[in-house]
Design an enzyme around this catalytic site. Structure first.
Site, short mmCIF file in Angstrom:
data_model
loop_
_atom_site.label_atom_id
_atom_site.label_comp_id
_atom_site.label_asym_id
_atom_site.label_seq_id
_atom_site.Cartn_x
_atom_site.Cartn_y
_atom_site.Cartn_z
N TYR A 1 0.83 -1.18 0.09
CA TYR A 1 -0.19 -0.18 0.02
C TYR A 1 0.72 1.35 0.03
O TYR A 1 0.31 2.26 -0.26
CB TYR A 1 -1.10 -0.13 1.36
CG TYR A 1 -2.22 0.81 0.80
CD1 TYR A 1 -2.83 0.68 -0.02
CD2 TYR A 1 -2.50 1.88 2.14
CE1 TYR A 1 -4.09 1.32 -0.35
CE2 TYR A 1 -3.57 2.55 1.82
CZ TYR A 1 -4.42 2.43 0.74
OH TYR A 1 -5.42 3.30 0.56
N LYS B 1 -3.73 8.09 3.57
CA LYS B 1 -4.97 8.08 4.02
C LYS B 1 -5.17 8.07 5.53
O LYS B 1 -6.25 8.67 5.99
CB LYS B 1 -5.42 6.46 3.64
CG LYS B 1 -5.78 6.15 2.24
CD LYS B 1 -6.92 6.85 1.69
CE LYS B 1 -7.60 6.36 0.42
NZ LYS B 1 -8.47 6.96 -0.11
#
Length: 257
Positions: A158, A165
């Site tokens: 990720y 995020k």
């Protein structure tokens, strides 16, 4: 859609529809089925042919380009909503981007430019939208953005999107405090892993899907419509007692070690 979720008479903006399989499209369909009138954006001319059929099915009368990295485009969307509707009741922010070289590199190898671009498109654009939406939310409203478990835990591959995020979720909390007196509620929906075109840019995403499925209590992945039902609750009057939280729409994946 359960009759308790009633969006009749409400008007919402959905930013981030890429095609009929995107999370934003699933949410938009749930908003519409609950009675909302929608405005929909598409990224650019290349994306428009994939978004137009979705917008037509939603009976969206406002369909505009919106690349948040292009000066003036985001402002033009809100100006059109002001002219045509005069108000806005809810907004869904479902966009994220990082340059490929930075997305596929470990965080320590992410460039400053790539990090800044990912933060601008994926996080700061939500703050910009909140500011532009506020004058239109004269009776209060709901601002929603899409997050992922990688904001809270280190998820393989990720990479830069994890810190980005995390910043987005923190922004939700601060915006919720800033806007509370205006009766504008702010939410992050932490969606379960879904096979979308955007997510496929993450390295070994199929392996990530398999891992998520195997660690979800019922061992199944959520659908974009299931995520959309959560978004519809948050857009409705039912959801107005909630603000500043991360709402997990992931079939319980986040509770399993």
């Amino acid at each position: 859609m359960n009759s308790i979720i009633d969006l009749s008479g409400k008007r919402g903006l959905v930013v981030g529809v890429a095609n009929e399989h995107s999370i934003a499209a699933g949410c938009a369909r749930m908003f519409r089925s609950a009675g909302a009138e929608l405005a929909v954006t598409y990224l650019n001319a290349k994306a428009e042919p994939y978004v137009r059929p979705v917008a037509d099915a939603l009976q969206a009368r406002i369909v505009l380009p919106c690349d948040v990295s292009e000066p003036g485009q985001l402002e033009a969307v809100f100006e059109r909503i002001r002219k045509d509707w005069g108000r806005l009741d809810f907004l869904l922010h479902s966009i994220a981007f990082a340059p490929g070289d930075d997305l596929h590199a470990s965080l320590i190898d992410c460039s400053a430019h790539g990090f800044a671009q990912a933060m601008d498109v994926s996080c700061h654009s939500f703050i910009r939208m909140a500011k532009l939406a506020l004058p239109l939310m004269t009776e209060g409203g709901s601002l929603m953005t899409m997050s992922f478990y990688g904001a809270d835990r280190a998820v393989d591959h990720y990479n830069v999107m994890g810190p980005v995020k995390a910043a987005l979720e923190s922004s939700v909390r601060y915006l919720a405090v800033d806007l509370a007196v205006r009766r504008v509620h702010v939410h992050a929906i932490s969606a379960g892993a879904v096979k979308t075109r955007a997510a496929s840019g993450i390295d070994q995403f199929d392996a990530l899907l398999d891992d998520v499925r195997s660690h979800t209590p019922a061992q199944h992945l959520v659908t974009i419509e299931e995520i959309g039902r959560i978004a519809a609750v948050l857009a409705s009057d039912v959801g107005m007692t909630l603000t500043g939280s991360v709402i997990y729409a992931d079939a319980g994946f986040h509770i399993v070690a």
